[in-house]
Motif scaffolding. Structure first.
Motif, PDB file in Angstrom:
ATOM      1  N   ARG A  60       0.836  -1.211   0.000  1.00 28.71           N
ATOM      2  CA  ARG A  60       0.000   0.000   0.000  1.00 28.71           C
ATOM      3  C   ARG A  60       0.870   1.260   0.000  1.00 28.71           C
ATOM      4  NH1 ARG A  60      -5.595  -1.018   1.777  1.00 28.71           N
ATOM      5  NH2 ARG A  60      -5.763  -3.258   2.090  1.00 28.71           N
ATOM      6  N   LEU A  61       1.984   1.206   0.723  1.00 30.09           N
ATOM      7  CA  LEU A  61       2.898   2.344   0.720  1.00 30.09           C
ATOM      8  C   LEU A  61       3.510   2.547  -0.672  1.00 30.09           C
ATOM      9  CD1 LEU A  61       4.303   4.530   2.426  1.00 30.09           C
ATOM     10  CD2 LEU A  61       6.112   2.869   2.874  1.00 30.09           C
ATOM     11  N   MET A  62       3.866   1.459  -1.337  1.00 30.60           N
ATOM     12  CA  MET A  62       4.399   1.566  -2.696  1.00 30.60           C
ATOM     13  C   MET A  62       3.337   2.111  -3.653  1.00 30.60           C
ATOM     14  SD  MET A  62       7.564   0.792  -2.724  1.00 30.60           S
ATOM     15  CE  MET A  62       7.667   1.579  -1.140  1.00 30.60           C
ATOM     16  N   ALA A  63       2.076   1.725  -3.465  1.00 35.65           N
ATOM     17  CA  ALA A  63       0.991   2.260  -4.283  1.00 35.65           C
ATOM     18  C   ALA A  63       0.817   3.755  -4.035  1.00 35.65           C
ATOM     19  CB  ALA A  63      -0.308   1.514  -4.000  1.00 35.65           C
ATOM     20  N   CYS A  64       1.004   4.168  -2.772  1.00 30.87           N
ATOM     21  CA  CYS A  64       0.937   5.601  -2.438  1.00 30.87           C
ATOM     22  C   CYS A  64       2.070   6.361  -3.123  1.00 30.87           C
ATOM     23  CB  CYS A  64       0.982   5.777  -0.930  1.00 30.87           C
ATOM     24  SG  CYS A  64       0.941   7.488  -0.383  1.00 30.87           S
ATOM     25  N   PHE A  65       3.278   5.812  -3.076  1.00 37.44           N
ATOM     26  CA  PHE A  65       4.410   6.442  -3.762  1.00 37.44           C
ATOM     27  C   PHE A  65       4.172   6.511  -5.268  1.00 37.44           C
ATOM     28  CE2 PHE A  65       7.896   5.383  -0.411  1.00 37.44           C
ATOM     29  CZ  PHE A  65       7.435   6.428   0.369  1.00 37.44           C
ATOM     30  N   GLN A  66       3.571   5.465  -5.830  1.00 39.59           N
ATOM     31  CA  GLN A  66       3.262   5.443  -7.260  1.00 39.59           C
ATOM     32  C   GLN A  66       2.238   6.528  -7.585  1.00 39.59           C
ATOM     33  OE1 GLN A  66       4.731   3.290  -9.520  1.00 39.59           O
ATOM     34  NE2 GLN A  66       3.735   4.502 -11.112  1.00 39.59           N
ATOM     35  N   ALA A  67       1.218   6.673  -6.742  1.00 38.74           N
ATOM     36  CA  ALA A  67       0.192   7.691  -6.963  1.00 38.74           C
ATOM     37  C   ALA A  67       0.779   9.097  -6.858  1.00 38.74           C
ATOM     38  CB  ALA A  67      -0.945   7.507  -5.967  1.00 38.74           C
ATOM     39  N   LEU A  70       6.345   9.185  -7.317  1.00 37.51           N
ATOM     40  CA  LEU A  70       7.701   9.091  -6.776  1.00 37.51           C
ATOM     41  C   LEU A  70       8.427   7.820  -7.188  1.00 37.51           C
ATOM     42  CD1 LEU A  70       7.091  10.462  -3.180  1.00 37.51           C
ATOM     43  CD2 LEU A  70       8.071  11.654  -5.141  1.00 37.51           C
ATOM     44  N   LEU A  71       7.781   6.946  -7.937  1.00 36.26           N
ATOM     45  CA  LEU A  71       8.424   5.720  -8.406  1.00 36.26           C
ATOM     46  C   LEU A  71       8.631   5.810  -9.915  1.00 36.26           C
ATOM     47  CD1 LEU A  71       6.501   2.925  -6.477  1.00 36.26           C
ATOM     48  CD2 LEU A  71       8.734   3.869  -5.966  1.00 36.26           C
ATOM     49  N   ASP A  72       9.829   5.550 -10.353  1.00 32.69           N
ATOM     50  CA  ASP A  72      10.126   5.504 -11.781  1.00 32.69           C
ATOM     51  C   ASP A  72      11.307   4.580 -12.008  1.00 32.69           C
ATOM     52  OD1 ASP A  72      12.048   7.079 -10.641  1.00 32.69           O
ATOM     53  OD2 ASP A  72      12.067   8.579 -12.210  1.00 32.69           O
TER      54      ASP A  72
END
Length: 133
Positions: A60-67, A70-72
């Motif tokens: 869920r934290l990774m999904a938040c970063f994606q939203a 911040l993830l690339d």
């Protein structure tokens, strides 16, 4: 396999015989009560549940970063991502100062449930809400 090769080379060059590294005295298991086996299973299931919750939190934290974008693949937003993570860690540490321990110096304090004021590397030791273990 690498560890075995390393031990074999080291012991051969040092002139030490190839044998077991640790001498562990054989232990005998006495009879146990069935409830202890069930208790061990329950503790194992509890640990599995905590792992499941932790994994869900992580995704869920990774999904938040994606939203937040911040993830690339180029990792161009690593610094803002780290700053956001540090903000979370520091926020928790401000509420529960025992989470900000450094390691071996604080283990005894945490293990004995000593007051947070005994933590040598945390200041202020009371936190924002005065939490004590």
């Amino acid at each position: 396999f690498d560890g075995e090769v390393c031990v074999a080379v080291f012991r051969t060059l040092a002139g030490i015989p190839l044998e077991q590294i640790w001498r562990i005295a054989p232990t005998t298991f006495e009879e146990t009560e069935p409830y202890m086996i069930l208790l061990g299973g329950a503790i194992g299931l509890l640990g599995a549940g905590v792992s499941f919750l932790w994994a869900n939190f992580h995704w869920r934290l990774m999904a938040c970063f994606q939203a937040l974008g911040l993830l690339d693949d180029e990792n161009a937003y690593a610094v803002p991502r780290v700053l956001l993570g540090a903000l979370g860690v520091v926020s928790i540490g401000m509420l529960v100062p025992q989470t900000m321990f450094w390691g071996e110096w604080e283990v005894g304090i945490l293990a004995t449930l000593s007051p947070a004021s005994a933590l040598p590397h945390v200041w202020p030791t009371t936190g924002l809400i005065g939490f004590e273990m």
